[in-house]
Design a protein around this motif. Sequence first.
Motif, PDB file in Angstrom:
ATOM      1  N   ILE A 127       0.732  -1.184   0.082  1.00 39.69           N
ATOM      2  CA  ILE A 127       0.031   0.137  -0.104  1.00 39.69           C
ATOM      3  C   ILE A 127       0.831   1.169  -0.205  1.00 39.69           C
ATOM      4  O   ILE A 127       0.696   2.291  -0.602  1.00 39.69           O
ATOM      5  N   GLY A 128       1.704   1.197   0.647  1.00 35.33           N
ATOM      6  CA  GLY A 128       2.982   2.338   0.818  1.00 35.33           C
ATOM      7  C   GLY A 128       3.603   2.322  -0.487  1.00 35.33           C
ATOM      8  O   GLY A 128       3.980   3.714  -1.107  1.00 35.33           O
ATOM      9  N   TRP A 129       3.681   1.475  -1.261  1.00 40.25           N
ATOM     10  CA  TRP A 129       4.368   1.364  -2.455  1.00 40.25           C
ATOM     11  C   TRP A 129       3.449   2.246  -3.486  1.00 40.25           C
ATOM     12  O   TRP A 129       3.942   3.159  -4.067  1.00 40.25           O
ATOM     13  N   VAL A 130       2.300   2.117  -3.088  1.00 40.91           N
ATOM     14  CA  VAL A 130       1.388   2.730  -4.282  1.00 40.91           C
ATOM     15  C   VAL A 130       1.423   4.246  -4.091  1.00 40.91           C
ATOM     16  O   VAL A 130       1.791   5.168  -5.075  1.00 40.91           O
ATOM     17  N   TYR A 131       1.552   4.847  -2.902  1.00 40.72           N
ATOM     18  CA  TYR A 131       1.807   6.042  -2.448  1.00 40.72           C
ATOM     19  C   TYR A 131       3.089   6.699  -2.860  1.00 40.72           C
ATOM     20  O   TYR A 131       3.275   7.872  -3.230  1.00 40.72           O
ATOM     21  N   ASP A 143      -5.504  -7.982  26.025  1.00 36.49           N
ATOM     22  CA  ASP A 143      -6.605  -9.015  26.121  1.00 36.49           C
ATOM     23  C   ASP A 143      -7.827  -8.662  25.038  1.00 36.49           C
ATOM     24  O   ASP A 143      -8.925  -8.302  25.517  1.00 36.49           O
ATOM     25  N   ILE A 144      -7.618  -8.889  23.923  1.00 37.01           N
ATOM     26  CA  ILE A 144      -8.554  -8.909  22.799  1.00 37.01           C
ATOM     27  C   ILE A 144      -8.728 -10.125  22.092  1.00 37.01           C
ATOM     28  O   ILE A 144      -7.461 -10.692  21.995  1.00 37.01           O
ATOM     29  N   GLU A 145      -9.625 -10.389  21.245  1.00 32.45           N
ATOM     30  CA  GLU A 145      -9.417 -11.431  20.165  1.00 32.45           C
ATOM     31  C   GLU A 145      -8.313 -11.431  19.210  1.00 32.45           C
ATOM     32  O   GLU A 145      -8.189 -10.298  18.738  1.00 32.45           O
ATOM     33  N   GLU A 146      -8.038 -12.592  18.933  1.00 41.02           N
ATOM     34  CA  GLU A 146      -6.789 -12.517  18.194  1.00 41.02           C
ATOM     35  C   GLU A 146      -7.151 -12.110  16.737  1.00 41.02           C
ATOM     36  O   GLU A 146      -6.327 -11.399  16.180  1.00 41.02           O
ATOM     37  N   SER A 147      -8.322 -12.239  16.097  1.00 40.80           N
ATOM     38  CA  SER A 147      -8.775 -11.861  14.936  1.00 40.80           C
ATOM     39  C   SER A 147      -8.598 -10.220  14.750  1.00 40.80           C
ATOM     40  O   SER A 147      -8.311  -9.959  13.771  1.00 40.80           O
ATOM     41  N   TYR A 148      -8.770  -9.575  15.852  1.00 40.23           N
ATOM     42  CA  TYR A 148      -8.786  -8.006  15.562  1.00 40.23           C
ATOM     43  C   TYR A 148      -7.326  -7.518  15.738  1.00 40.23           C
ATOM     44  O   TYR A 148      -7.399  -6.540  15.289  1.00 40.23           O
ATOM     45  N   LYS A 149      -6.313  -8.145  16.196  1.00 38.28           N
ATOM     46  CA  LYS A 149      -5.105  -7.759  16.328  1.00 38.28           C
ATOM     47  C   LYS A 149      -4.466  -7.257  15.122  1.00 38.28           C
ATOM     48  O   LYS A 149      -3.951  -6.237  14.837  1.00 38.28           O
ATOM     49  N   LYS A 150      -4.363  -8.216  14.047  1.00 42.33           N
ATOM     50  CA  LYS A 150      -3.855  -7.758  12.497  1.00 42.33           C
ATOM     51  C   LYS A 150      -4.627  -6.652  12.147  1.00 42.33           C
ATOM     52  O   LYS A 150      -4.082  -5.649  11.642  1.00 42.33           O
ATOM     53  N   ASN A 151      -5.772  -6.833  11.867  1.00 42.08           N
ATOM     54  CA  ASN A 151      -6.771  -5.792  11.323  1.00 42.08           C
ATOM     55  C   ASN A 151      -6.520  -4.437  11.873  1.00 42.08           C
ATOM     56  O   ASN A 151      -6.458  -3.357  11.309  1.00 42.08           O
ATOM     57  N   CYS A 152      -6.616  -4.344  13.216  1.00 38.20           N
ATOM     58  CA  CYS A 152      -6.264  -3.176  14.038  1.00 38.20           C
ATOM     59  C   CYS A 152      -5.187  -2.408  13.758  1.00 38.20           C
ATOM     60  O   CYS A 152      -4.999  -1.334  13.582  1.00 38.20           O
ATOM     61  N   SER A 153      -4.294  -3.206  13.437  1.00 36.19           N
ATOM     62  CA  SER A 153      -2.756  -2.805  13.453  1.00 36.19           C
ATOM     63  C   SER A 153      -2.673  -2.059  11.765  1.00 36.19           C
ATOM     64  O   SER A 153      -1.987  -1.210  11.806  1.00 36.19           O
ATOM     65  N   LEU A 154      -3.383  -2.879  11.075  1.00 41.46           N
ATOM     66  CA  LEU A 154      -3.302  -2.419   9.808  1.00 41.46           C
ATOM     67  C   LEU A 154      -4.233  -1.196   9.673  1.00 41.46           C
ATOM     68  O   LEU A 154      -3.712  -0.211   8.890  1.00 41.46           O
ATOM     69  N   TYR A 155      -5.164  -0.949  10.333  1.00 44.68           N
ATOM     70  CA  TYR A 155      -6.193   0.259  10.299  1.00 44.68           C
ATOM     71  C   TYR A 155      -5.222   1.304  10.591  1.00 44.68           C
ATOM     72  O   TYR A 155      -5.393   2.615  10.183  1.00 44.68           O
ATOM     73  N   ILE A 156      -4.669   1.180  11.583  1.00 47.51           N
ATOM     74  CA  ILE A 156      -3.772   2.283  12.275  1.00 47.51           C
ATOM     75  C   ILE A 156      -2.703   2.835  11.457  1.00 47.51           C
ATOM     76  O   ILE A 156      -2.600   3.948  11.357  1.00 47.51           O
ATOM     77  N   CYS A 157      -2.003   1.833  10.865  1.00 45.09           N
ATOM     78  CA  CYS A 157      -1.053   2.335   9.932  1.00 45.09           C
ATOM     79  C   CYS A 157      -1.420   3.123   8.567  1.00 45.09           C
ATOM     80  O   CYS A 157      -0.556   3.627   7.862  1.00 45.09           O
ATOM     81  N   VAL A 158      -2.695   2.505   8.013  1.00 49.67           N
ATOM     82  CA  VAL A 158      -3.170   2.797   6.724  1.00 49.67           C
ATOM     83  C   VAL A 158      -3.893   4.337   6.874  1.00 49.67           C
ATOM     84  O   VAL A 158      -3.824   5.013   6.046  1.00 49.67           O
TER      85      VAL A 158
END
Length: 456
Positions: free
Chosen positions: A57-61, A167-182
């Motif tokens: 995504i950063g490559w695009v920008y 202490d949050i569900e594993e499925s959210y950790k990856k997505n939240c990390s991406l949301y913050i960075c993007v």
Amino acid sequence: MKVLYTLIVILFWLTLSMCGTSNAFLTLVSMFVGCAVLYTLADRSVKIKIYVTLYSIGWVYLLACYMYMTSNNFEWLLAFDSGNYFFPRTQQYLYAGGYDIFRCIDVIFSEYSLFDRNQYFYWVYNCLWGIIGDKLGIDLYYTLQVSVLFLYAFSGVLIYGIFSHIDIEESYKKNCSLYICVFSILFFYSSQLLRDTHILICYLSAILLSLRNDFSVRNIISLLFIVFITSLIRVESGMFLLLTIPIYIYSQVKNNDNFFIVMISAFVVLFVFAFVFFNIATINNVIEENQDNFFSADLGNGIIGTLQKVPIVGDAISIFYNAVQPIPFWSRISPDGGKYGREAYNYLNLVRGVNSAFHIFCIVILLKVFSKKSTRLELMHKLPPAFKYQLIAGLLYLFLQSSIVSQRRLMGYYCVFFILAMTYYSQCSQIDRKSVNNATIVLFVVLQFIGIILFR
């Protein structure tokens, strides 16, 4: 992953067509090097996916910025000091060192001083990439863009690591990390020729290390090393990062009766405080010089200067005002080029409108959390003690920087509050999410109207 692989192939082909074989090769290989670094870590599959996603995504920008700059015959883009200080200074060191990394290091450190505000490690890092780019026959500006993108993609991996302690569900950790960075301000600076992404990586590394559950002298040495490296990029940022050491030690010693651990911890804390005490005058001068440089160039049309006259409340409003910039979101687009010309004021700044909306979204969440005691207590229960101390350190950092209109300097501790906000949002009910979303839209629209009135 098929979509991601397809995007990488398309980006490689576009870079090959528009910039040349060497540019495409360097950009792709740099991504593979980042993946190789992560291959040795636990949860490598998730971390590599995060890294590759953010890099792509950063490559695009990056490509959009570079092509816009070269097609308009600009010498720099978006950040005035990237083309008028950081880029030419890197060129000077490369020329002075004859494109030999050891000679470049010798030139860079020839007048080294502990509290000097020169960016020693930043120049070394840039020269290393510059030499690689020169060997491949690649434009230095593009090479340095890739060097920043290489680091930016690691920010998501580090944020994911911090989420792993919450202490949050594993499925959210990856997505939240991406949301913050993007969606946050991190993305806007993902390939700009500035040192702030480098410092972001240092801050996130130190914060992540301070959350470790095991006491180790090795961890303390690692923290000291990160502080030292940060100081070689921006000395005042390194000095503040010293706080992560007492935070790590206190969270370890608090419920530990091991005599050895207590004694080692006491010695390190005393050393840190003694270092600060005996250098307090010099540290004060560095902080004042840092604030004077930005305060004299108040980019907020005098608003920050006015707010600074009001104790505490003025600081709090300054922090909010800085976080929601730019308002209105199109204010960084100007047909006549504005103060710094079309290099700075152009359509590539529209990304900052998305960043502003995300920041407002996080602010709304945090206001909701801290306005209700039961919600606050429930959320705090999910956080490790060291993270709570980092929140306090983050508040202190934001207040100390409240006179400076510069989001990029705050990215490290912005991330701590983004993580807190996303932790709540990922766990709250659909009704609460809807209220947060609606409040975000309303506040965003209201701020645009306020911006039109203030800056017309």
